[in-house]
Design a protein around this motif. Sequence first.
Motif, PDB file in Angstrom:
ATOM      1  N   ASP A   7     -12.714  27.095  54.310  1.00  0.00           N
ATOM      2  CA  ASP A   7     -12.355  25.750  53.870  1.00  0.00           C
ATOM      3  C   ASP A   7     -11.908  24.869  55.024  1.00  0.00           C
ATOM      4  O   ASP A   7     -12.136  23.653  55.019  1.00  0.00           O
ATOM      5  CB  ASP A   7     -11.245  25.818  52.817  1.00  0.00           C
ATOM      6  CG  ASP A   7     -11.735  26.362  51.485  1.00  0.00           C
ATOM      7  OD1 ASP A   7     -12.952  26.280  51.227  1.00  0.00           O
ATOM      8  OD2 ASP A   7     -10.910  26.877  50.714  1.00  0.00           O
ATOM      9  N   ARG A   8     -11.272  25.463  55.999  1.00  0.00           N
ATOM     10  CA  ARG A   8     -10.756  24.668  57.115  1.00  0.00           C
ATOM     11  C   ARG A   8     -11.838  24.295  58.131  1.00  0.00           C
ATOM     12  O   ARG A   8     -11.752  23.249  58.775  1.00  0.00           O
ATOM     13  CB  ARG A   8      -9.638  25.443  57.835  1.00  0.00           C
ATOM     14  CG  ARG A   8      -8.314  25.391  57.111  1.00  0.00           C
ATOM     15  CD  ARG A   8      -7.251  26.223  57.785  1.00  0.00           C
ATOM     16  NE  ARG A   8      -6.959  25.891  59.164  1.00  0.00           N
ATOM     17  CZ  ARG A   8      -6.203  24.855  59.567  1.00  0.00           C
ATOM     18  NH1 ARG A   8      -5.706  24.023  58.677  1.00  0.00           N
ATOM     19  NH2 ARG A   8      -5.960  24.657  60.849  1.00  0.00           N
ATOM     20  N   TRP A   9     -12.855  25.127  58.278  1.00  0.00           N
ATOM     21  CA  TRP A   9     -13.798  24.945  59.374  1.00  0.00           C
ATOM     22  C   TRP A   9     -15.237  24.665  58.943  1.00  0.00           C
ATOM     23  O   TRP A   9     -16.116  24.523  59.800  1.00  0.00           O
ATOM     24  CB  TRP A   9     -13.769  26.172  60.285  1.00  0.00           C
ATOM     25  CG  TRP A   9     -12.473  26.304  61.022  1.00  0.00           C
ATOM     26  CD1 TRP A   9     -11.346  26.928  60.593  1.00  0.00           C
ATOM     27  CD2 TRP A   9     -12.151  25.781  62.316  1.00  0.00           C
ATOM     28  NE1 TRP A   9     -10.347  26.842  61.538  1.00  0.00           N
ATOM     29  CE2 TRP A   9     -10.816  26.141  62.613  1.00  0.00           C
ATOM     30  CE3 TRP A   9     -12.880  25.059  63.265  1.00  0.00           C
ATOM     31  CZ2 TRP A   9     -10.183  25.799  63.805  1.00  0.00           C
ATOM     32  CZ3 TRP A   9     -12.257  24.711  64.454  1.00  0.00           C
ATOM     33  CH2 TRP A   9     -10.931  25.079  64.713  1.00  0.00           C
ATOM     34  N   THR A  10     -15.505  24.607  57.647  1.00  0.00           N
ATOM     35  CA  THR A  10     -16.850  24.290  57.169  1.00  0.00           C
ATOM     36  C   THR A  10     -16.769  23.377  55.949  1.00  0.00           C
ATOM     37  O   THR A  10     -15.790  23.382  55.212  1.00  0.00           O
ATOM     38  CB  THR A  10     -17.654  25.547  56.794  1.00  0.00           C
ATOM     39  OG1 THR A  10     -17.042  26.201  55.681  1.00  0.00           O
ATOM     40  CG2 THR A  10     -17.743  26.520  57.963  1.00  0.00           C
ATOM     41  N   ARG A  11     -17.847  22.605  55.740  1.00  0.00           N
ATOM     42  CA  ARG A  11     -18.081  21.847  54.518  1.00  0.00           C
ATOM     43  C   ARG A  11     -19.507  22.131  54.113  1.00  0.00           C
ATOM     44  O   ARG A  11     -20.437  21.502  54.607  1.00  0.00           O
ATOM     45  CB  ARG A  11     -17.879  20.341  54.744  1.00  0.00           C
ATOM     46  CG  ARG A  11     -16.471  19.921  55.053  1.00  0.00           C
ATOM     47  CD  ARG A  11     -15.545  20.081  53.840  1.00  0.00           C
ATOM     48  NE  ARG A  11     -14.203  19.618  54.161  1.00  0.00           N
ATOM     49  CZ  ARG A  11     -13.269  20.367  54.715  1.00  0.00           C
ATOM     50  NH1 ARG A  11     -13.530  21.637  55.016  1.00  0.00           N
ATOM     51  NH2 ARG A  11     -12.080  19.881  54.979  1.00  0.00           N
ATOM     52  N   GLY A  12     -19.704  23.105  53.238  1.00  0.00           N
ATOM     53  CA  GLY A  12     -21.049  23.540  52.924  1.00  0.00           C
ATOM     54  C   GLY A  12     -21.682  24.165  54.155  1.00  0.00           C
ATOM     55  O   GLY A  12     -21.142  25.093  54.747  1.00  0.00           O
TER      56      GLY A  12
END
Length: 249
Positions: A107-112
């Motif tokens: 959640d902190r390092w990716t968006r999809g």
Amino acid sequence: MTRPLEPAGRLPNRQLSLLAGDVAPAGVADLEGLLCGTSHVVRGSGALADTARVSVLVDDAWRVTALEARLDELNLLAPNRPSASAARPHAVSVRTRFDPRLFPLVDRWTRGATLVAPQTLHLDGHRLWWWAVSAGVADGLGSRGGGGRGFRFRLAPSAPRRWAVAGAALAELGVPGIFLGPRADGPAYRLVGSRRLARLADLVGEPPPGAPASSWPTATRPPGQPGIGRVRHLPEPSAAGDDADPVGS
């Protein structure tokens, strides 16, 4: 549901030398230092949907050994995977196993499918150690290419949204770097200046076993040591070469 990262468990008011990345035990949260550089985090699937894996390609045996030793301390180590290519004939993917403790990193390092940076990012010597081991190298380009010793923290070419955030975290820690774009032998942050390099060396601690002087921060150049030549930044694959299928990993 997002799980909190494991607390580092370190005292905030300690002397700088005791905050070096080679002193206190490793913490799961410290792996964010890897993601500042060239590593990847992927979400598990199926029965492992609430887990994640972090992996990074490295080209030197000492880097593999150092990273795997720390991951083993955290009970996160998975077998590495040779990932040689024409450009990187000695590349090895160092990997964690799929673990629920790493899931918050997704959640902190990716968006999809997009690689992003967290809204807030703070570094310390422990997190900086992971970045230095996985994607750090000393060089001798100096100011405007005129010589002098510096240290570079490489960045992932495929994650431009992370570059500014990582640079701000370096500056907050007291080791600001000069940004080098893809057309300037980057992307990377280059640190120069004796005070800055001395602080960096104190933060990351002693070099791991087998690490050459050309790959670890030092405050000054040893007497008689020649300047180090131009740094060649290696191409980065779209992922660390082995993260498509978590089943059975």
